[in-house]
Design an enzyme around this catalytic site. Structure first.
Site, PDB file in Angstrom:
ATOM      1  N   TYR A 267      -1.557   0.201  10.647  1.00  0.00           N
ATOM      2  CA  TYR A 267      -1.837  -0.472   9.364  1.00  0.00           C
ATOM      3  C   TYR A 267      -0.620  -0.397   8.446  1.00  0.00           C
ATOM      4  CZ  TYR A 267      -3.629  -0.918   4.562  1.00  0.00           C
ATOM      5  OH  TYR A 267      -3.819  -1.274   3.250  1.00  0.00           O
TER       6      TYR A 267
ATOM      7  N   SER B 252       0.806  -1.225   0.000  1.00  0.00           N
ATOM      8  CA  SER B 252       0.000   0.000   0.000  1.00  0.00           C
ATOM      9  C   SER B 252       0.836   1.270   0.000  1.00  0.00           C
ATOM     10  CB  SER B 252      -0.886   0.003   1.255  1.00  0.00           C
ATOM     11  OG  SER B 252      -1.420   1.280   1.470  1.00  0.00           O
TER      12      SER B 252
ATOM     13  N   GLU C 136       0.149   3.692   1.699  1.00  0.00           N
ATOM     14  CA  GLU C 136       0.199   4.141   3.099  1.00  0.00           C
ATOM     15  C   GLU C 136       1.593   3.943   3.680  1.00  0.00           C
ATOM     16  OE1 GLU C 136      -2.864   6.205   4.283  1.00  0.00           O
ATOM     17  OE2 GLU C 136      -1.721   5.316   5.909  1.00  0.00           O
TER      18      GLU C 136
HETATM   19  P1  NAP Z   1     -11.435  -4.716   1.676  1.00  0.00           P
HETATM   20  O1  NAP Z   1     -12.597  -4.372   0.823  1.00  0.00           O
HETATM   21  O2  NAP Z   1     -11.383  -4.240   3.085  1.00  0.00           O
HETATM   22  O3  NAP Z   1     -11.286  -6.316   1.656  1.00  0.00           O
HETATM   23  C1  NAP Z   1     -10.493  -6.981   2.592  1.00  0.00           C
HETATM   24  C2  NAP Z   1     -10.721  -8.474   2.432  1.00  0.00           C
HETATM   25  O4  NAP Z   1      -9.916  -9.147   3.412  1.00  0.00           O
HETATM   26  C3  NAP Z   1     -12.164  -8.922   2.687  1.00  0.00           C
HETATM   27  O5  NAP Z   1     -12.489  -9.935   1.781  1.00  0.00           O
HETATM   28  C4  NAP Z   1     -12.087  -9.490   4.095  1.00  0.00           C
HETATM   29  O6  NAP Z   1     -13.074 -10.466   4.364  1.00  0.00           O
HETATM   30  C5  NAP Z   1     -10.724 -10.149   4.027  1.00  0.00           C
HETATM   31  N1  NAP Z   1     -10.189 -10.458   5.355  1.00  0.00           N
HETATM   32  C6  NAP Z   1     -10.043  -9.647   6.416  1.00  0.00           C
HETATM   33  N2  NAP Z   1      -9.531 -10.330   7.449  1.00  0.00           N
HETATM   34  C7  NAP Z   1      -9.338 -11.599   7.030  1.00  0.00           C
HETATM   35  C8  NAP Z   1      -8.833 -12.775   7.631  1.00  0.00           C
HETATM   36  N3  NAP Z   1      -8.424 -12.789   8.899  1.00  0.00           N
HETATM   37  N4  NAP Z   1      -8.768 -13.919   6.898  1.00  0.00           N
HETATM   38  C9  NAP Z   1      -9.197 -13.931   5.615  1.00  0.00           C
HETATM   39  N5  NAP Z   1      -9.695 -12.845   4.985  1.00  0.00           N
HETATM   40  C10 NAP Z   1      -9.756 -11.699   5.685  1.00  0.00           C
HETATM   41  O7  NAP Z   1     -10.078  -4.208   0.993  1.00  0.00           O
HETATM   42  P2  NAP Z   1      -9.816  -3.791  -0.538  1.00  0.00           P
HETATM   43  O8  NAP Z   1     -10.065  -2.340  -0.686  1.00  0.00           O
HETATM   44  O9  NAP Z   1     -10.459  -4.771  -1.444  1.00  0.00           O
HETATM   45  O10 NAP Z   1      -8.224  -3.955  -0.609  1.00  0.00           O
HETATM   46  C11 NAP Z   1      -7.647  -5.220  -0.927  1.00  0.00           C
HETATM   47  C12 NAP Z   1      -6.236  -5.262  -0.362  1.00  0.00           C
HETATM   48  O11 NAP Z   1      -5.457  -4.202  -0.904  1.00  0.00           O
HETATM   49  C13 NAP Z   1      -6.135  -5.088   1.147  1.00  0.00           C
HETATM   50  O12 NAP Z   1      -5.059  -5.867   1.597  1.00  0.00           O
HETATM   51  C14 NAP Z   1      -5.805  -3.621   1.332  1.00  0.00           C
HETATM   52  O13 NAP Z   1      -5.134  -3.403   2.554  1.00  0.00           O
HETATM   53  C15 NAP Z   1      -4.920  -3.389   0.132  1.00  0.00           C
HETATM   54  N6  NAP Z   1      -4.912  -2.030  -0.426  1.00  0.00           N
HETATM   55  C16 NAP Z   1      -6.078  -1.421  -0.723  1.00  0.00           C
HETATM   56  C17 NAP Z   1      -6.057  -0.155  -1.303  1.00  0.00           C
HETATM   57  C18 NAP Z   1      -7.342   0.545  -1.668  1.00  0.00           C
HETATM   58  O14 NAP Z   1      -7.277   1.763  -1.892  1.00  0.00           O
HETATM   59  N7  NAP Z   1      -8.457  -0.151  -1.785  1.00  0.00           N
HETATM   60  C19 NAP Z   1      -4.826   0.462  -1.581  1.00  0.00           C
HETATM   61  C20 NAP Z   1      -3.652  -0.220  -1.255  1.00  0.00           C
HETATM   62  C21 NAP Z   1      -3.687  -1.473  -0.703  1.00  0.00           C
HETATM   63  P3  NAP Z   1     -14.523 -10.084   5.005  1.00  0.00           P
HETATM   64  O15 NAP Z   1     -15.416  -9.787   3.842  1.00  0.00           O
HETATM   65  O16 NAP Z   1     -14.877 -11.323   5.731  1.00  0.00           O
HETATM   66  O17 NAP Z   1     -14.309  -8.890   5.910  1.00  0.00           O
HETATM   67  O1  G4F Z   2     -10.685   6.710   2.602  1.00  0.00           O
HETATM   68  P1  G4F Z   2      -9.682   6.611   3.678  1.00  0.00           P
HETATM   69  O2  G4F Z   2     -10.094   5.960   4.939  1.00  0.00           O
HETATM   70  O3  G4F Z   2      -8.409   5.911   3.031  1.00  0.00           O
HETATM   71  P2  G4F Z   2      -6.867   5.830   3.476  1.00  0.00           P
HETATM   72  O4  G4F Z   2      -6.673   6.124   4.902  1.00  0.00           O
HETATM   73  O5  G4F Z   2      -6.095   6.657   2.505  1.00  0.00           O
HETATM   74  O6  G4F Z   2      -6.571   4.276   3.255  1.00  0.00           O
HETATM   75  C1  G4F Z   2      -6.991   3.595   2.078  1.00  0.00           C
HETATM   76  O7  G4F Z   2      -6.000   3.717   1.089  1.00  0.00           O
HETATM   77  C2  G4F Z   2      -4.749   3.067   1.413  1.00  0.00           C
HETATM   78  C3  G4F Z   2      -3.811   3.329   0.238  1.00  0.00           C
HETATM   79  O8  G4F Z   2      -3.200   4.574   0.376  1.00  0.00           O
HETATM   80  C4  G4F Z   2      -5.008   1.597   1.619  1.00  0.00           C
HETATM   81  F1  G4F Z   2      -3.849   0.952   1.877  1.00  0.00           F
HETATM   82  C5  G4F Z   2      -5.984   1.405   2.768  1.00  0.00           C
HETATM   83  O9  G4F Z   2      -6.276   0.009   2.901  1.00  0.00           O
HETATM   84  C6  G4F Z   2      -7.271   2.145   2.446  1.00  0.00           C
HETATM   85  O10 G4F Z   2      -7.895   1.497   1.360  1.00  0.00           O
HETATM   86  O11 G4F Z   2      -9.142   8.072   4.050  1.00  0.00           O
HETATM   87  C7  G4F Z   2      -8.637   8.957   3.059  1.00  0.00           C
HETATM   88  C8  G4F Z   2      -8.424  10.326   3.683  1.00  0.00           C
HETATM   89  C9  G4F Z   2      -7.621  10.282   4.993  1.00  0.00           C
HETATM   90  O12 G4F Z   2      -6.676  11.303   4.967  1.00  0.00           O
HETATM   91  C10 G4F Z   2      -8.663  10.564   6.069  1.00  0.00           C
HETATM   92  O13 G4F Z   2      -8.157  11.218   7.217  1.00  0.00           O
HETATM   93  O14 G4F Z   2      -9.704  10.881   4.011  1.00  0.00           O
HETATM   94  C11 G4F Z   2      -9.618  11.467   5.300  1.00  0.00           C
HETATM   95  N1  G4F Z   2     -10.967  11.510   5.866  1.00  0.00           N
HETATM   96  C12 G4F Z   2     -11.637  12.653   6.182  1.00  0.00           C
HETATM   97  N2  G4F Z   2     -12.827  12.348   6.722  1.00  0.00           N
HETATM   98  C13 G4F Z   2     -11.732  10.461   6.214  1.00  0.00           C
HETATM   99  C14 G4F Z   2     -12.907  10.989   6.750  1.00  0.00           C
HETATM  100  N3  G4F Z   2     -11.533   9.128   6.085  1.00  0.00           N
HETATM  101  C15 G4F Z   2     -12.534   8.301   6.505  1.00  0.00           C
HETATM  102  N4  G4F Z   2     -12.379   6.966   6.358  1.00  0.00           N
HETATM  103  N5  G4F Z   2     -13.690   8.776   7.057  1.00  0.00           N
HETATM  104  C16 G4F Z   2     -13.917  10.126   7.210  1.00  0.00           C
HETATM  105  O15 G4F Z   2     -14.969  10.539   7.715  1.00  0.00           O
END
Ligand code: NAP
Ligand code: G4F
Length: 372
Positions: free
Chosen positions: A160, A124, A126
């Site tokens: 995280y 990520s 992050e």
């Molecule tokens: P998500 O919607 O939160 O999906 C997470 C998945 O992990 C869900 O299927 C969840 O299952 C499963 N999970 C959680 N705990 C588990 C466990 N103990 N054993 C098996 N499965 C488990 O996340 P996403 O947005 O699709 O992201 C996919 C991956 O990319 C994650 O690793 C995230 O950290 C990473 N990532 C995401 C972003 C982004 O912007 N979306 C960016 C960078 C990296 P349940 O349905 O049961 O909760």
């Molecule tokens: O949507 P967010 O919660 O995403 P964040 O923290 O960037 O993390 C996501 O992206 C990562 C990749 O860079 C992934 F690795 C991670 O798994 C996840 O998918 O927050 C985005 C921004 C932050 O700066 C937060 O402080 O939005 C700001 N924010 C402002 N108000 C909020 C809110 N975030 C959330 N979730 N909820 C609010 O009410």
């Protein structure tokens, strides 16, 4: 080809499963046993995939799944993926997001099929935390002065991010030490109509959808509403406490944070391309543009014809992070050059798609009053 996806029920898992099915794969998805159904995002493809119960924190279970299903490719998308939650549950986040990855890597390391398995880890942006690379001159045809790429040092800012960075390093160590085909995608934020509802983009578009459906239900427009109350918008002429005539405002934290937001559908394609390379490597996947949460609000409200959203949003300290990541802008030059990957869906299109989807869903839940 056969792929095992850990995290298939999540946003990315659902898009990746669709992509692999299109490409003719046999898809095995690992789902946790929970008390509610978590397969909503994959309900349309359930008949075409094999679902197996499992949890990434259970080493024996992970090992057995890999032994039983003999995958050619393993994608680890499973994580406790909410940054805010990781501050209140750092230990759980470490168990899932870091230790879970070791369980998969160890299973591959000791597998008799080690040479036949390709592994993808969801790293990520992050992990960069507050750090970025700064250049004076414009680069790659754009005036990017502050960006992150594969050479930017990581300075994680949350439990995280620490867990993701530990996993990222472990993937590199296993790749170098045991000749495992293990690659990591350093993915910047990617969103979609299937995004979890407590991430900021979806929280905004869900609210906009409910708000539009609520106005339609009572046959009023923004010009008919009063928004002087701290917490609610209401329809004048009705008493404030009348049931249903008030609508809670959207409560958010830091609106100045900037993120590089793309669409998840584009990003799962990059995952697959990484696994298809001759040798494993790590790649930044991003759009190369950063926008503030404020700018996302602009686009989301514009999509329903509202130009000024300030009366509808309340800043709530509850949603501030203990430590914030202020600025993420990825340079995906390596992914473009070596994988031939480019994102197709723009920031504006992303916001519009999400709002249109959420308005449609909300209207189905709350049809017009006269239609009831
Ligand atoms: P998500 O919607 O939160 O999906 C997470 C998945 O992990 C869900 O299927 C969840 O299952 C499963 N999970 C959680 N705990 C588990 C466990 N103990 N054993 C098996 N499965 C488990 O996340 P996403 O947005 O699709 O992201 C996919 C991956 O990319 C994650 O690793 C995230 O950290 C990473 N990532 C995401 C972003 C982004 O912007 N979306 C960016 C960078 C990296 P349940 O349905 O049961 O909760
Ligand atoms: O949507 P967010 O919660 O995403 P964040 O923290 O960037 O993390 C996501 O992206 C990562 C990749 O860079 C992934 F690795 C991670 O798994 C996840 O998918 O927050 C985005 C921004 C932050 O700066 C937060 O402080 O939005 C700001 N924010 C402002 N108000 C909020 C809110 N975030 C959330 N979730 N909820 C609010 O009410």
């Amino acid at each position: 080809m056969k792929a095992v996806i850990f995290g298939i029920t999540g946003q990315d898992g659902s898009y990746l499963a669709e992509l692999l099915l299109e490409k003719g794969y046999t898809v095995v998805g690992v789902t946790r046993r929970v008390s509610v159904d978590t397969t909503k995002r994959i309900s349309h493809i359930l008949p075409k995939i094999k679902i197996v119960e499992g949890d990434i924190t259970d080493a024996f279970n992970v090992n057995k799944i890999i032994e039983d299903y003999k995958p050619d490719e393993i994608y680890n998308l499973a994580a406790q993926s909410h940054v805010g939650t990781s501050f209140s549950q750092p230990s759980l986040t470490t168990d899932i997001t870091y230790c879970g990855v070791i369980n998969i890597l160890e299973a591959i390391r000791y597998s008799p099929r080690k040479e036949d398995i390709k592994f993808y880890q969801a790293s990520s942006s992050e992990m960069f935390g507050k750090n970025y690379t700064e250049v004076i001159e414009p680069i790659f045809g754009k005036s990017h002065h502050k960006y992150q790429d594969e050479d930017t040092p990581f300075v994680p800012q949350s439990p995280y991010a620490v867990a993701k960075l530990a996993a990222h390093n472990m993937v590199r160590i296993y790749r170098d030490s045991y000749e495992i085909f293990a690659c990591s995608g350093i993915l910047f934020n990617h969103e979609s109509e299937r995004r979890g509802e407590n991430f900021v983009t979806r929280k905004i578009t869900k609210w906009v959808g409910e708000f539009v459906a609520w106005m339609m239900y009572y046959n009023v427009g923004p010009e008919d509403l009063v928004a002087v109350d701290e917490d609610e918008v209401y329809i004048p002429g009705r008493t404030h406490v009348d049931q249903g005539f008030q609508f809670p405002k959207l409560r958010l934290g830091n609106l100045d944070a900037r993120r590089d937001w793309g669409h998840a559908k584009d990003y799962v394609h990059a995952m697959w391309l990484m696994v298809k390379q001759q040798s494993p490597d790590d790649y930044v996947v991003a759009t190369g543009e950063a926008h503030s949460v404020r700018e996302f609000l602009d686009e989301a409200f514009k999509a329903v014809g509202i130009s000024d959203w300030k009366n509808y949003v309340v800043i709530d300290p509850e949603f501030y992070r203990a430590a914030e990541v202020d600025y993420l802008l990825g340079l995906p030059q390596k992914a473009k050059t070596l994988l031939g990957w480019t994102p197709k869906i723009s920031f504006k299109q992303l916001a519009e798609n999400m709002v249109n989807h959420d308005v449609k869903e909300a209207k189905l839940r709350r049809p017009r009053l006269q239609e009831v």
